[in-house]
Design a protein around this motif. Structure first.
Motif, PDB file in Angstrom:
ATOM      1  N   PRO A  86       0.804  -1.232   0.000  1.00 56.46           N
ATOM      2  CA  PRO A  86       0.000   0.000   0.000  1.00 56.46           C
ATOM      3  C   PRO A  86       0.834   1.278   0.000  1.00 56.46           C
ATOM      4  N   ALA A  87       1.938   1.306   0.728  1.00 58.27           N
ATOM      5  CA  ALA A  87       2.777   2.509   0.751  1.00 58.27           C
ATOM      6  C   ALA A  87       3.352   2.796  -0.631  1.00 58.27           C
ATOM      7  N   ARG A 185       8.372  15.500   1.278  1.00 54.46           N
ATOM      8  CA  ARG A 185       7.551  14.453   0.674  1.00 54.46           C
ATOM      9  C   ARG A 185       8.103  13.063   0.985  1.00 54.46           C
ATOM     10  N   GLU A 186       9.430  12.900   1.049  1.00 57.94           N
ATOM     11  CA  GLU A 186      10.000  11.589   1.292  1.00 57.94           C
ATOM     12  C   GLU A 186       9.702  11.108   2.707  1.00 57.94           C
ATOM     13  N   VAL A 187       9.835  11.993   3.671  1.00 50.09           N
ATOM     14  CA  VAL A 187       9.511  11.621   5.053  1.00 50.09           C
ATOM     15  C   VAL A 187       8.039  11.229   5.145  1.00 50.09           C
ATOM     16  N   ALA A 193       4.413   3.718   5.183  1.00 50.71           N
ATOM     17  CA  ALA A 193       4.736   2.292   5.295  1.00 50.71           C
ATOM     18  C   ALA A 193       4.491   1.752   6.699  1.00 50.71           C
ATOM     19  N   HIS A 194       4.447   2.628   7.701  1.00 55.74           N
ATOM     20  CA  HIS A 194       4.235   2.171   9.078  1.00 55.74           C
ATOM     21  C   HIS A 194       2.766   1.843   9.363  1.00 55.74           C
ATOM     22  N   ILE A 195       1.877   2.237   8.465  1.00 62.07           N
ATOM     23  CA  ILE A 195       0.437   2.081   8.703  1.00 62.07           C
ATOM     24  C   ILE A 195      -0.036   0.670   8.389  1.00 62.07           C
ATOM     25  N   ALA A 196       0.403   0.148   7.238  1.00 55.04           N
ATOM     26  CA  ALA A 196      -0.068  -1.171   6.796  1.00 55.04           C
ATOM     27  C   ALA A 196       0.672  -2.273   7.528  1.00 55.04           C
ATOM     28  N   PRO A 197       0.038  -3.432   7.721  1.00 50.97           N
ATOM     29  CA  PRO A 197       0.751  -4.568   8.314  1.00 50.97           C
ATOM     30  C   PRO A 197       1.843  -5.038   7.361  1.00 50.97           C
ATOM     31  N   PRO A 198       2.909  -5.624   7.890  1.00 53.56           N
ATOM     32  CA  PRO A 198       4.003  -6.071   7.020  1.00 53.56           C
ATOM     33  C   PRO A 198       3.563  -7.214   6.117  1.00 53.56           C
TER      34      PRO A 198
END
Length: 201
Positions: A86-87, A185-187, A193-198
């Motif tokens: 997703p990220a 924008r990069e940060v 990426a921290h939102i979705a499960p791995p």
């Protein structure tokens, strides 16, 4: 009389919509008039009004063109092996928005600002919002099954809830990139990426 093809009509509508976007970028949505758009396009008033009756119709077409291009991006990402996380999908979408709109990205905020006081734009926002939630919902459901390993029913329930969050991430990107000179924008994109499960290993 020569028959006007669908391709010709589509090209003419695109020409008019692009002229409208230039007017909105130069003068602002509220200040730009249909007369300004007619002059900018180089077409006759009859040619314009044969396709559009109002600025709101022009805005809806322009936004739909942007969305259609992003739908193609999402469709390609769903066919990728493996699917984009997703990220990565968010990055693909905001990169596409930035490339397609360029310096016109602030126009989205102008339009959003008019939604609460303009019923026609409010109706448009409902339709557009529904489409965006839909493509996030469908993508996330497939990702949660294929990328994470959730059962389909659980994946669809989670995707239905998370779709609005991801739509907000896109809106947040546009808002912060327009409002804040120090926006990184990069940060921002890396934090998604921290939102979705791995992904499952």
């Amino acid at each position: 009389m020569p028959k006007v093809t669908d391709e010709h009509r589509a090209a003419r509508r695109h020409q008019i919509a692009q002229a409208a976007l230039r007017c909105f970028a130069r003068s602002g949505f509220q200040q730009a008039s249909m007369a300004d758009i007619i002059a900018e396009s180089g077409l006759s008033a009859g040619a314009i009004y044969g396709h559009y009756k109002s600025k709101e119709e022009l805005v809806e077409l322009a936004v739909s063109e942007v969305l259609d291009a992003r739908f193609l991006d999402v469709a390609a990402a769903r066919r990728a092996e493996p699917m984009l996380e997703p990220a990565a999908l968010v990055r693909l979408l905001v990169d596409g928005l930035s490339a397609q709109l360029g310096d016109n990205l602030p126009l989205l905020m102008q339009i959003w600002g008019q939604v609460p006081i303009n019923p026609r734009l409010g109706d448009m926002a409902e339709r557009v919002g529904s489409r965006i939630r839909g493509f996030f919902r469908d993508y996330l459901a497939d990702w949660y099954v294929e990328g994470v390993g959730l059962p389909r029913a659980e994946a669809e329930t989670r995707a239905q809830a998370d779709a609005t969050l991801y739509m907000g991430i896109i809106q947040g990107f546009v808002t912060q990139s327009v409002l804040f000179r120090d926006f990184d924008r990069e940060v921002y994109l890396e934090a998604v990426a921290h939102i979705a499960p791995p992904a499952r290993g």
